[in-house]
Design a protein around this motif. Structure first.
Motif, PDB file in Angstrom:
ATOM      1  N   PHE A  26       0.830  -1.202   0.000  1.00  0.00           N
ATOM      2  CA  PHE A  26       0.000   0.000   0.000  1.00  0.00           C
ATOM      3  C   PHE A  26       0.869   1.259   0.000  1.00  0.00           C
ATOM      4  CE2 PHE A  26      -2.496   3.323   2.102  1.00  0.00           C
ATOM      5  CZ  PHE A  26      -3.573   3.389   1.235  1.00  0.00           C
ATOM      6  N   LYS A  27       1.877   1.290   0.857  1.00  0.00           N
ATOM      7  CA  LYS A  27       2.768   2.457   0.919  1.00  0.00           C
ATOM      8  C   LYS A  27       3.489   2.696  -0.405  1.00  0.00           C
ATOM      9  CE  LYS A  27       3.810   2.617   5.861  1.00  0.00           C
ATOM     10  NZ  LYS A  27       4.894   2.485   6.860  1.00  0.00           N
ATOM     11  N   ALA A  28       3.798   1.624  -1.130  1.00  0.00           N
ATOM     12  CA  ALA A  28       4.500   1.748  -2.401  1.00  0.00           C
ATOM     13  C   ALA A  28       3.670   2.459  -3.468  1.00  0.00           C
ATOM     14  CB  ALA A  28       4.917   0.365  -2.908  1.00  0.00           C
ATOM     15  N   VAL A  32       4.017   5.487  -7.371  1.00  0.00           N
ATOM     16  CA  VAL A  32       3.544   5.244  -8.743  1.00  0.00           C
ATOM     17  C   VAL A  32       2.284   6.017  -9.126  1.00  0.00           C
ATOM     18  CG1 VAL A  32       4.624   2.964  -8.894  1.00  0.00           C
ATOM     19  CG2 VAL A  32       2.267   3.156  -8.081  1.00  0.00           C
ATOM     20  N   LEU A  33       1.638   6.660  -8.162  1.00  0.00           N
ATOM     21  CA  LEU A  33       0.397   7.376  -8.455  1.00  0.00           C
ATOM     22  C   LEU A  33       0.574   8.879  -8.281  1.00  0.00           C
ATOM     23  CD1 LEU A  33      -2.133   5.043  -6.643  1.00  0.00           C
ATOM     24  CD2 LEU A  33      -1.680   5.174  -9.072  1.00  0.00           C
ATOM     25  N   THR A  34      -0.061   9.626  -9.146  1.00  0.00           N
ATOM     26  CA  THR A  34      -0.037  11.085  -9.017  1.00  0.00           C
ATOM     27  C   THR A  34      -1.259  11.542  -8.241  1.00  0.00           C
ATOM     28  OG1 THR A  34      -1.182  11.356 -11.123  1.00  0.00           O
ATOM     29  CG2 THR A  34       1.226  11.371 -11.182  1.00  0.00           C
ATOM     30  N   ASN A  72      -7.043   2.923 -10.825  1.00  0.00           N
ATOM     31  CA  ASN A  72      -5.663   2.605 -11.202  1.00  0.00           C
ATOM     32  C   ASN A  72      -5.350   1.116 -11.058  1.00  0.00           C
ATOM     33  OD1 ASN A  72      -2.703   2.212 -10.120  1.00  0.00           O
ATOM     34  ND2 ASN A  72      -2.702   3.958 -11.533  1.00  0.00           N
ATOM     35  N   GLU A  73      -4.646   0.549 -12.033  1.00  0.00           N
ATOM     36  CA  GLU A  73      -4.338  -0.886 -12.011  1.00  0.00           C
ATOM     37  C   GLU A  73      -3.381  -1.266 -10.887  1.00  0.00           C
ATOM     38  OE1 GLU A  73      -0.831  -1.434 -15.326  1.00  0.00           O
ATOM     39  OE2 GLU A  73      -2.890  -1.356 -16.047  1.00  0.00           O
ATOM     40  N   ASP A  74      -2.454  -0.381 -10.504  1.00  0.00           N
ATOM     41  CA  ASP A  74      -1.562  -0.674  -9.382  1.00  0.00           C
ATOM     42  C   ASP A  74      -2.352  -0.762  -8.077  1.00  0.00           C
ATOM     43  OD1 ASP A  74       0.985  -0.744 -10.784  1.00  0.00           O
ATOM     44  OD2 ASP A  74       0.744   1.418 -11.023  1.00  0.00           O
TER      45      ASP A  74
END
Length: 97
Positions: A26-28, A32-34, A72-74
């Motif tokens: 989750f923290k990661a 990768v997201l804006t 978002n896919e991530d």
């Protein structure tokens, strides 16, 4: 700004290692997201509502950032991992701050 807070309840078979991996993944997402201002995640330390073992919190710049995160896919991959790790229930709330 919008803050989303999620409390996660897992099965008794879910290991501490799996809970820590949920937190790590989750923290990661912050990398990768804006539109994310801040992400926090950890184990619930409170005695009250202790059946919810993991707490997730994310602050978004605005509603558009929250909407993008949801699709978002991530984020979807992390959500799938949470389900696979034995999630029984969750409570999620959003507030404008």
């Amino acid at each position: 700004m919008i803050q989303r807070t999620v409390l996660l309840k897992f099965s008794q078979e879910t290991t501490q290692e799996q809970l820590q991996e949920v937190i790590k993944r989750f923290k990661a997402l912050e990398e990768v997201l804006t539109g994310i201002v801040e992400i926090q995640a950890g184990l619930n330390l409170a005695e009250k509502s202790k059946e919810y073992q993991v707490i997730l919190m994310v602050r978004f710049e605005d509603q558009a950032a929250l909407d993008a995160y949801t699709a978002n896919e991530d984020h979807q991959a992390v959500a799938a991992f949470i389900r696979e790790s034995g999630r029984l229930d969750s409570i999620g709330v959003d507030i404008e701050i």
